[in-house]
Design a protein around this motif. Structure first.
Motif, PDB file in Angstrom:
ATOM      1  N   HIS A 157       0.781  -1.232   0.000  1.00 46.79           N
ATOM      2  CA  HIS A 157       0.000   0.000   0.000  1.00 46.79           C
ATOM      3  C   HIS A 157       0.818   1.291   0.000  1.00 46.79           C
ATOM      4  CE1 HIS A 157      -4.275  -1.656   0.968  1.00 46.79           C
ATOM      5  NE2 HIS A 157      -3.622  -2.398   0.116  1.00 46.79           N
ATOM      6  N   GLY A 158       2.118   1.162  -0.263  1.00 49.41           N
ATOM      7  CA  GLY A 158       2.922   2.357  -0.538  1.00 49.41           C
ATOM      8  C   GLY A 158       3.116   2.555  -2.026  1.00 49.41           C
ATOM      9  N   ILE A 159       2.304   1.882  -2.813  1.00 52.62           N
ATOM     10  CA  ILE A 159       2.485   1.868  -4.273  1.00 52.62           C
ATOM     11  C   ILE A 159       2.496   3.279  -4.865  1.00 52.62           C
ATOM     12  CG2 ILE A 159       0.007   1.544  -4.697  1.00 52.62           C
ATOM     13  CD1 ILE A 159       0.774  -0.333  -7.006  1.00 52.62           C
ATOM     14  N   ASN A 160       1.690   4.175  -4.286  1.00 51.66           N
ATOM     15  CA  ASN A 160       1.605   5.529  -4.846  1.00 51.66           C
ATOM     16  C   ASN A 160       2.935   6.279  -4.739  1.00 51.66           C
ATOM     17  OD1 ASN A 160      -0.311   7.574  -5.985  1.00 51.66           O
ATOM     18  ND2 ASN A 160       0.487   8.728  -4.235  1.00 51.66           N
TER      19      ASN A 160
ATOM     20  N   THR B  42       8.462  -1.767 -13.370  1.00 51.93           N
ATOM     21  CA  THR B  42       7.773  -3.053 -13.464  1.00 51.93           C
ATOM     22  C   THR B  42       7.726  -3.718 -12.091  1.00 51.93           C
ATOM     23  OG1 THR B  42       8.476  -3.351 -15.751  1.00 51.93           O
ATOM     24  CG2 THR B  42       7.789  -5.326 -14.574  1.00 51.93           C
ATOM     25  N   ILE B  43       6.539  -4.211 -11.755  1.00 53.62           N
ATOM     26  CA  ILE B  43       6.353  -4.968 -10.515  1.00 53.62           C
ATOM     27  C   ILE B  43       6.261  -6.444 -10.899  1.00 53.62           C
ATOM     28  CG2 ILE B  43       4.859  -5.330  -8.521  1.00 53.62           C
ATOM     29  CD1 ILE B  43       3.883  -2.440  -8.934  1.00 53.62           C
ATOM     30  N   TYR B  44       7.196  -7.231 -10.365  1.00 52.87           N
ATOM     31  CA  TYR B  44       7.243  -8.669 -10.610  1.00 52.87           C
ATOM     32  C   TYR B  44       6.580  -9.383  -9.434  1.00 52.87           C
ATOM     33  CZ  TYR B  44      10.823  -7.177 -13.911  1.00 52.87           C
ATOM     34  OH  TYR B  44      11.493  -6.538 -14.925  1.00 52.87           O
ATOM     35  N   GLY B  45       5.804 -10.414  -9.737  1.00 57.44           N
ATOM     36  CA  GLY B  45       5.162 -11.138  -8.646  1.00 57.44           C
ATOM     37  C   GLY B  45       4.303 -12.266  -9.171  1.00 57.44           C
ATOM     38  N   HIS B  46       3.604 -12.916  -8.242  1.00 57.39           N
ATOM     39  CA  HIS B  46       2.681 -13.980  -8.618  1.00 57.39           C
ATOM     40  C   HIS B  46       1.454 -13.355  -9.277  1.00 57.39           C
ATOM     41  CE1 HIS B  46      -0.235 -17.295  -8.008  1.00 57.39           C
ATOM     42  NE2 HIS B  46       0.842 -18.035  -8.180  1.00 57.39           N
TER      43      HIS B  46
ATOM     44  N   CYS C 125      -2.891   3.303 -11.127  1.00 58.72           N
ATOM     45  CA  CYS C 125      -1.430   3.193 -11.267  1.00 58.72           C
ATOM     46  C   CYS C 125      -1.032   2.467 -12.543  1.00 58.72           C
ATOM     47  CB  CYS C 125      -0.840   2.435 -10.087  1.00 58.72           C
ATOM     48  SG  CYS C 125      -1.072   3.224  -8.492  1.00 58.72           S
ATOM     49  N   PHE C 126      -1.963   1.726 -13.135  1.00 62.22           N
ATOM     50  CA  PHE C 126      -1.623   0.859 -14.253  1.00 62.22           C
ATOM     51  C   PHE C 126      -2.318   1.275 -15.538  1.00 62.22           C
ATOM     52  CE2 PHE C 126      -1.242  -1.457 -10.305  1.00 62.22           C
ATOM     53  CZ  PHE C 126       0.045  -1.958 -10.401  1.00 62.22           C
ATOM     54  N   ASP C 127      -3.024   2.368 -15.494  1.00 62.95           N
ATOM     55  CA  ASP C 127      -3.762   2.830 -16.661  1.00 62.95           C
ATOM     56  C   ASP C 127      -2.871   3.742 -17.488  1.00 62.95           C
ATOM     57  OD1 ASP C 127      -5.457   3.757 -18.519  1.00 62.95           O
ATOM     58  OD2 ASP C 127      -6.789   4.815 -17.121  1.00 62.95           O
ATOM     59  N   ALA C 128      -2.430   3.242 -18.636  1.00 64.84           N
ATOM     60  CA  ALA C 128      -1.489   4.005 -19.449  1.00 64.84           C
ATOM     61  C   ALA C 128      -2.183   5.104 -20.254  1.00 64.84           C
ATOM     62  CB  ALA C 128      -0.746   3.069 -20.398  1.00 64.84           C
ATOM     63  N   ALA C 129      -3.522   5.075 -20.312  1.00 64.69           N
ATOM     64  CA  ALA C 129      -4.235   6.063 -21.121  1.00 64.69           C
ATOM     65  C   ALA C 129      -4.128   7.457 -20.506  1.00 64.69           C
ATOM     66  CB  ALA C 129      -5.706   5.660 -21.232  1.00 64.69           C
TER      67      ALA C 129
ATOM     68  N   TYR D  21      -5.521  12.532 -13.346  1.00 61.81           N
ATOM     69  CA  TYR D  21      -4.343  11.986 -12.691  1.00 61.81           C
ATOM     70  C   TYR D  21      -3.045  12.230 -13.459  1.00 61.81           C
ATOM     71  CZ  TYR D  21      -7.077   9.392  -9.278  1.00 61.81           C
ATOM     72  OH  TYR D  21      -7.896   9.042  -8.249  1.00 61.81           O
ATOM     73  N   ARG D  22      -3.139  12.708 -14.693  1.00 63.42           N
ATOM     74  CA  ARG D  22      -1.949  12.785 -15.527  1.00 63.42           C
ATOM     75  C   ARG D  22      -0.822  13.528 -14.802  1.00 63.42           C
ATOM     76  NH1 ARG D  22      -2.880  15.058 -21.337  1.00 63.42           N
ATOM     77  NH2 ARG D  22      -3.559  16.805 -20.066  1.00 63.42           N
ATOM     78  N   SER D  23       0.308  12.904 -14.757  1.00 66.83           N
ATOM     79  CA  SER D  23       1.529  13.367 -14.098  1.00 66.83           C
ATOM     80  C   SER D  23       1.432  13.319 -12.577  1.00 66.83           C
ATOM     81  CB  SER D  23       1.957  14.756 -14.558  1.00 66.83           C
ATOM     82  OG  SER D  23       1.236  15.755 -13.877  1.00 66.83           O
ATOM     83  N   TYR D  24       0.308  12.905 -12.064  1.00 70.09           N
ATOM     84  CA  TYR D  24       0.178  12.797 -10.611  1.00 70.09           C
ATOM     85  C   TYR D  24       0.054  11.349 -10.165  1.00 70.09           C
ATOM     86  CZ  TYR D  24      -0.717  17.751 -10.911  1.00 70.09           C
ATOM     87  OH  TYR D  24      -0.603  19.086 -11.168  1.00 70.09           O
ATOM     88  N   LYS D  25       0.229  10.426 -11.083  1.00 67.61           N
ATOM     89  CA  LYS D  25       0.059   9.015 -10.710  1.00 67.61           C
ATOM     90  C   LYS D  25       1.298   8.235 -11.121  1.00 67.61           C
ATOM     91  CE  LYS D  25      -2.280   7.738 -14.996  1.00 67.61           C
ATOM     92  NZ  LYS D  25      -3.510   7.205 -15.573  1.00 67.61           N
ATOM     93  N   PRO D  26       1.501   7.088 -10.491  1.00 66.85           N
ATOM     94  CA  PRO D  26       2.651   6.266 -10.863  1.00 66.85           C
ATOM     95  C   PRO D  26       2.489   5.714 -12.281  1.00 66.85           C
ATOM     96  CG  PRO D  26       1.708   5.569  -8.753  1.00 66.85           C
ATOM     97  CD  PRO D  26       0.724   6.500  -9.398  1.00 66.85           C
ATOM     98  N   ALA D  27       3.608   5.381 -12.907  1.00 66.03           N
ATOM     99  CA  ALA D  27       3.611   4.703 -14.205  1.00 66.03           C
ATOM    100  C   ALA D  27       4.184   3.314 -13.971  1.00 66.03           C
ATOM    101  CB  ALA D  27       4.454   5.475 -15.208  1.00 66.03           C
ATOM    102  N   LEU D  28       3.289   2.335 -13.895  1.00 69.49           N
ATOM    103  CA  LEU D  28       3.700   0.988 -13.495  1.00 69.49           C
ATOM    104  C   LEU D  28       3.222  -0.050 -14.497  1.00 69.49           C
ATOM    105  CD1 LEU D  28       2.703   1.232  -9.709  1.00 69.49           C
ATOM    106  CD2 LEU D  28       4.898   1.804 -10.764  1.00 69.49           C
ATOM    107  N   THR D  29       3.987  -1.129 -14.596  1.00 70.56           N
ATOM    108  CA  THR D  29       3.557  -2.291 -15.354  1.00 70.56           C
ATOM    109  C   THR D  29       3.753  -3.515 -14.468  1.00 70.56           C
ATOM    110  OG1 THR D  29       5.752  -2.600 -16.305  1.00 70.56           O
ATOM    111  CG2 THR D  29       4.201  -1.272 -17.574  1.00 70.56           C
ATOM    112  N   THR D  30       3.116  -4.608 -14.834  1.00 70.73           N
ATOM    113  CA  THR D  30       3.277  -5.832 -14.043  1.00 70.73           C
ATOM    114  C   THR D  30       3.882  -6.930 -14.901  1.00 70.73           C
ATOM    115  OG1 THR D  30       1.043  -6.583 -14.577  1.00 70.73           O
ATOM    116  CG2 THR D  30       1.310  -5.304 -12.550  1.00 70.73           C
TER     117      THR D  30
END
Ligand SMILES: [Zn+2]
Ligand SMILES: [Zn+2]
Length: 292
Positions: free
Chosen positions: A111-114, A129-133, A147-151, A156-165
């Protein structure tokens, strides 16, 4: 309190081994410690002041791999050695992330993802990239979809993380920051499975009540085992002291460091009572390990 250990002794393949370091940035259980409101569990010893679970792996060329992204992540990245007193620039801060190895989706690990959005900014928007099960990645994607919405998103633009799994498979090596990593299954009691990770001569195994027999071969020949151990008394979902020592006896790592500890585990009381090669972590403990 900054501890720099010696590197593990050079083995027969020393010429092709890389020396990495791990900093235990948080070794507390899910509430952190010491907990307020319970005076009997309070401690003035800084070694008992534990942030939520997490660690940072540091490579020889500045690579950074995070183990988990718990609610204390901002403090762990700004002050990994837990030595910053709140004034002056925190020289040891972590400003890069080449990947996150997620043990599981529980709040104290995810829950510290942000906070990763600031790291995105520090590395010019490069996604992390977040690696996991797969099951854990699906759950955090459902919990934190933004956090995972690339659109493009006006809110949120520029205020959210840029993450992939990236889902990983037990026992099949994958590469993060050029380093081979192997995930393995651990059993969190009724809470289900979690991922442990083997990286060279290090294994990081938190939130395990038990280790399946099939996983044990992946944990052989360790220089360093970082192992979740909650307290002396048995617990439904976490390994207690006797069970952890039994596992150490089977695996026989060179060195074992306990993390994810409850406030009952006072550093000064227990440190001298553990077998040789077994110790309690404290926030900021730094150790060496090798990777092929
Ligand atoms: Zn936990
Ligand atoms: Zn957990």
């Amino acid at each position: 309190m900054r501890v720099q250990d010696g590197q593990p002794s050079a083995g027969p393949h020393a010429a092709i081994m890389q020396h990495w370091r791990i900093i235990i940035t948080g070794c507390g259980t899910s509430h952190g410690s010491p907990p307020w409101g319970w005076r009997h569990l309070w401690s003035e010893d800084p070694r008992d002041h534990r942030r939520r679970s997490g660690a940072v792996l540091l490579g020889p060329a500045g690579e950074v791999i995070l183990l988990d992204m718990g609610p204390d992540l901002m403090h762990q990245l700004r002050d990994p050695y837990a030595t910053w007193r709140g004034y002056g620039y925190p020289e040891d801060c972590i400003t890069r992330c080449d990947g996150v190895l997620l043990t599981h989706d529980h709040a104290d690990h995810s829950h510290g993802i942000n906070e990763l959005r600031h790291v995105n900014r520090l590395q010019d928007g490069r996604p992390i990239t977040i690696y996991g099960h797969r099951q854990h990645l699906d759950l955090i994607t459902q919990m934190f979809p933004y956090c995972f919405d690339a659109a493009p998103d006006e809110v949120y633009r520029s205020y959210k993380p840029a993450l992939t799994t990236c889902p990983v498979t037990d026992g099949t090596p994958f590469t993060v920051a050029g380093v081979p990593v192997v995930a393995c299954a651990l059993w969190h009691g009724p809470a289900g499975r979690v991922n442990g990770y083997r990286i060279g001569s290090l294994a990081y195994c938190s939130d395990a009540k038990s280790v399946p027999e099939a996983t044990l071969p992946l944990l052989e020949g360790l220089d360093l085992l970082v192992l979740g151990m909650l307290r002396e008394q048995p617990h439904e979902t976490h390994m207690h002291l006797a069970a952890a020592l039994d596992l150490v006896d089977r695996l026989r790592p060179q060195r074992t460091v306990f993390v994810h500890m409850g406030p009952e585990m006072r550093w000064a009381q227990w440190q001298g009572r553990l077998p040789a090669g077994v110790e309690l972590a404290f926030d900021g403990l730094e150790m060496g390990f090798t990777v092929p």
